[in-house]
Design a protein around this motif. Sequence first.
Motif, PDB file in Angstrom:
ATOM      1  N   LYS A  23      33.633  10.708  63.983  1.00 41.42           N
ATOM      2  CA  LYS A  23      34.512  11.831  64.331  1.00 41.42           C
ATOM      3  C   LYS A  23      33.734  13.044  64.824  1.00 41.42           C
ATOM      4  O   LYS A  23      34.185  13.754  65.724  1.00 41.42           O
ATOM      5  CB  LYS A  23      35.360  12.240  63.125  1.00 41.42           C
ATOM      6  CG  LYS A  23      36.414  11.229  62.752  1.00 41.42           C
ATOM      7  CD  LYS A  23      37.127  11.666  61.481  1.00 41.42           C
ATOM      8  CE  LYS A  23      38.007  10.568  60.929  1.00 41.42           C
ATOM      9  NZ  LYS A  23      38.593  10.957  59.638  1.00 41.42           N
ATOM     10  N   SER A  24      32.578  13.292  64.242  1.00 41.79           N
ATOM     11  CA  SER A  24      31.824  14.499  64.601  1.00 41.79           C
ATOM     12  C   SER A  24      30.681  14.239  65.574  1.00 41.79           C
ATOM     13  O   SER A  24      30.150  15.182  66.162  1.00 41.79           O
ATOM     14  CB  SER A  24      31.249  15.153  63.341  1.00 41.79           C
ATOM     15  OG  SER A  24      30.303  14.290  62.729  1.00 41.79           O
ATOM     16  N   GLY A  25      30.318  12.977  65.760  1.00 42.13           N
ATOM     17  CA  GLY A  25      29.152  12.661  66.584  1.00 42.13           C
ATOM     18  C   GLY A  25      29.467  11.862  67.834  1.00 42.13           C
ATOM     19  O   GLY A  25      29.559  12.405  68.930  1.00 42.13           O
ATOM     20  N   THR A  26      29.653  10.555  67.670  1.00 41.26           N
ATOM     21  CA  THR A  26      29.769   9.694  68.852  1.00 41.26           C
ATOM     22  C   THR A  26      31.063   9.906  69.638  1.00 41.26           C
ATOM     23  O   THR A  26      31.036   9.905  70.872  1.00 41.26           O
ATOM     24  CB  THR A  26      29.630   8.205  68.474  1.00 41.26           C
ATOM     25  OG1 THR A  26      30.561   7.876  67.449  1.00 41.26           O
ATOM     26  CG2 THR A  26      28.219   7.893  68.006  1.00 41.26           C
ATOM     27  N   LYS A  27      32.184  10.079  68.963  1.00 40.96           N
ATOM     28  CA  LYS A  27      33.458  10.255  69.682  1.00 40.96           C
ATOM     29  C   LYS A  27      33.432  11.489  70.590  1.00 40.96           C
ATOM     30  O   LYS A  27      33.662  11.369  71.800  1.00 40.96           O
ATOM     31  CB  LYS A  27      34.630  10.311  68.706  1.00 40.96           C
ATOM     32  CG  LYS A  27      35.989  10.488  69.408  1.00 40.96           C
ATOM     33  CD  LYS A  27      37.131  10.470  68.409  1.00 40.96           C
ATOM     34  CE  LYS A  27      38.472  10.748  69.041  1.00 40.96           C
ATOM     35  NZ  LYS A  27      38.946   9.746  69.985  1.00 40.96           N
ATOM     36  N   ALA A  37      38.449   7.673  76.641  1.00 39.52           N
ATOM     37  CA  ALA A  37      38.919   7.607  75.248  1.00 39.52           C
ATOM     38  C   ALA A  37      37.938   6.768  74.452  1.00 39.52           C
ATOM     39  O   ALA A  37      37.411   5.770  74.939  1.00 39.52           O
ATOM     40  CB  ALA A  37      40.312   6.993  75.173  1.00 39.52           C
ATOM     41  N   TYR A  38      37.707   7.194  73.220  1.00 41.62           N
ATOM     42  CA  TYR A  38      36.769   6.523  72.317  1.00 41.62           C
ATOM     43  C   TYR A  38      37.467   6.438  70.970  1.00 41.62           C
ATOM     44  O   TYR A  38      37.791   7.463  70.372  1.00 41.62           O
ATOM     45  CB  TYR A  38      35.508   7.383  72.226  1.00 41.62           C
ATOM     46  CG  TYR A  38      34.408   6.849  71.332  1.00 41.62           C
ATOM     47  CD1 TYR A  38      33.224   6.379  71.875  1.00 41.62           C
ATOM     48  CD2 TYR A  38      34.532   6.858  69.948  1.00 41.62           C
ATOM     49  CE1 TYR A  38      32.194   5.926  71.072  1.00 41.62           C
ATOM     50  CE2 TYR A  38      33.515   6.402  69.132  1.00 41.62           C
ATOM     51  CZ  TYR A  38      32.348   5.932  69.703  1.00 41.62           C
ATOM     52  OH  TYR A  38      31.331   5.488  68.897  1.00 41.62           O
ATOM     53  N   ASP A  39      37.750   5.238  70.513  1.00 38.31           N
ATOM     54  CA  ASP A  39      38.500   5.066  69.272  1.00 38.31           C
ATOM     55  C   ASP A  39      37.888   3.980  68.403  1.00 38.31           C
ATOM     56  O   ASP A  39      37.367   2.986  68.912  1.00 38.31           O
ATOM     57  CB  ASP A  39      39.960   4.699  69.571  1.00 38.31           C
ATOM     58  CG  ASP A  39      40.671   5.823  70.293  1.00 38.31           C
ATOM     59  OD1 ASP A  39      40.871   6.889  69.676  1.00 38.31           O
ATOM     60  OD2 ASP A  39      41.008   5.652  71.482  1.00 38.31           O
ATOM     61  N   VAL A  40      37.973   4.174  67.092  1.00 32.46           N
ATOM     62  CA  VAL A  40      37.518   3.186  66.121  1.00 32.46           C
ATOM     63  C   VAL A  40      38.723   2.756  65.294  1.00 32.46           C
ATOM     64  O   VAL A  40      39.513   3.588  64.850  1.00 32.46           O
ATOM     65  CB  VAL A  40      36.395   3.775  65.227  1.00 32.46           C
ATOM     66  CG1 VAL A  40      36.073   2.837  64.077  1.00 32.46           C
ATOM     67  CG2 VAL A  40      35.145   4.051  66.058  1.00 32.46           C
ATOM     68  N   TRP A  41      38.832   1.442  65.087  1.00 30.60           N
ATOM     69  CA  TRP A  41      39.938   0.842  64.354  1.00 30.60           C
ATOM     70  C   TRP A  41      39.358  -0.016  63.225  1.00 30.60           C
ATOM     71  O   TRP A  41      38.309  -0.629  63.391  1.00 30.60           O
ATOM     72  CB  TRP A  41      40.751  -0.081  65.272  1.00 30.60           C
ATOM     73  CG  TRP A  41      41.265   0.577  66.505  1.00 30.60           C
ATOM     74  CD1 TRP A  41      40.562   0.905  67.631  1.00 30.60           C
ATOM     75  CD2 TRP A  41      42.594   0.988  66.763  1.00 30.60           C
ATOM     76  NE1 TRP A  41      41.373   1.482  68.557  1.00 30.60           N
ATOM     77  CE2 TRP A  41      42.628   1.547  68.056  1.00 30.60           C
ATOM     78  CE3 TRP A  41      43.770   0.928  66.028  1.00 30.60           C
ATOM     79  CZ2 TRP A  41      43.794   2.043  68.616  1.00 30.60           C
ATOM     80  CZ3 TRP A  41      44.932   1.415  66.595  1.00 30.60           C
ATOM     81  CH2 TRP A  41      44.939   1.967  67.872  1.00 30.60           C
ATOM     82  N   GLN A  42      40.074  -0.061  62.112  1.00 32.00           N
ATOM     83  CA  GLN A  42      39.647  -0.883  60.985  1.00 32.00           C
ATOM     84  C   GLN A  42      40.745  -1.872  60.620  1.00 32.00           C
ATOM     85  O   GLN A  42      41.933  -1.502  60.569  1.00 32.00           O
ATOM     86  CB  GLN A  42      39.327  -0.016  59.767  1.00 32.00           C
ATOM     87  CG  GLN A  42      38.831  -0.807  58.570  1.00 32.00           C
ATOM     88  CD  GLN A  42      38.453   0.074  57.392  1.00 32.00           C
ATOM     89  OE1 GLN A  42      38.768   1.266  57.364  1.00 32.00           O
ATOM     90  NE2 GLN A  42      37.780  -0.504  56.415  1.00 32.00           N
ATOM     91  N   ALA A  43      40.358  -3.118  60.352  1.00 30.38           N
ATOM     92  CA  ALA A  43      41.318  -4.109  59.868  1.00 30.38           C
ATOM     93  C   ALA A  43      41.727  -3.714  58.451  1.00 30.38           C
ATOM     94  O   ALA A  43      40.873  -3.406  57.622  1.00 30.38           O
ATOM     95  CB  ALA A  43      40.688  -5.495  59.883  1.00 30.38           C
ATOM     96  N   GLU A  44      43.007  -3.697  58.199  1.00 30.36           N
ATOM     97  CA  GLU A  44      43.526  -3.250  56.905  1.00 30.36           C
ATOM     98  C   GLU A  44      42.895  -4.036  55.759  1.00 30.36           C
ATOM     99  O   GLU A  44      42.921  -5.271  55.735  1.00 30.36           O
ATOM    100  CB  GLU A  44      45.045  -3.396  56.861  1.00 30.36           C
ATOM    101  CG  GLU A  44      45.634  -2.878  55.577  1.00 30.36           C
ATOM    102  CD  GLU A  44      47.144  -3.014  55.521  1.00 30.36           C
ATOM    103  OE1 GLU A  44      47.719  -2.489  54.568  1.00 30.36           O
ATOM    104  OE2 GLU A  44      47.738  -3.632  56.409  1.00 30.36           O
TER     105      GLU A  44
END
Length: 97
Positions: A23-27, A37-44
């Motif tokens: 959130k504070s660095g790569t995005k 757009a740069y997004d990270v998703w996590q499998a529940e």
Amino acid sequence: MVKVVFTFRVPKEKQAEFLEFVKSGTKPWWESHGCLAYDVWQAEGEDAFIKTMDFADIHTMKTVMPTHEQNPECRALIEKFESYTIGISRKPYIKMT
């Protein structure tokens, strides 16, 4: 439109720190350097993640990513990102419809 999809795992004990770093660095870095757009998703409930990076077209992706990956500031962000991950892979997808 091109979407580059990364798949990887992040150990549970590192996930909170990893997400704060993203959130504070790569995005913000990538979104201010040619990535739409740069997004990270996590499998529940799992340690599996994907990261997506969107670019206007394949030419832009093939120009922007390699150029910035050589930039020392970006290289440091990539190395830190990779320090959290296990089994990272990447594949570009071209929007067809």
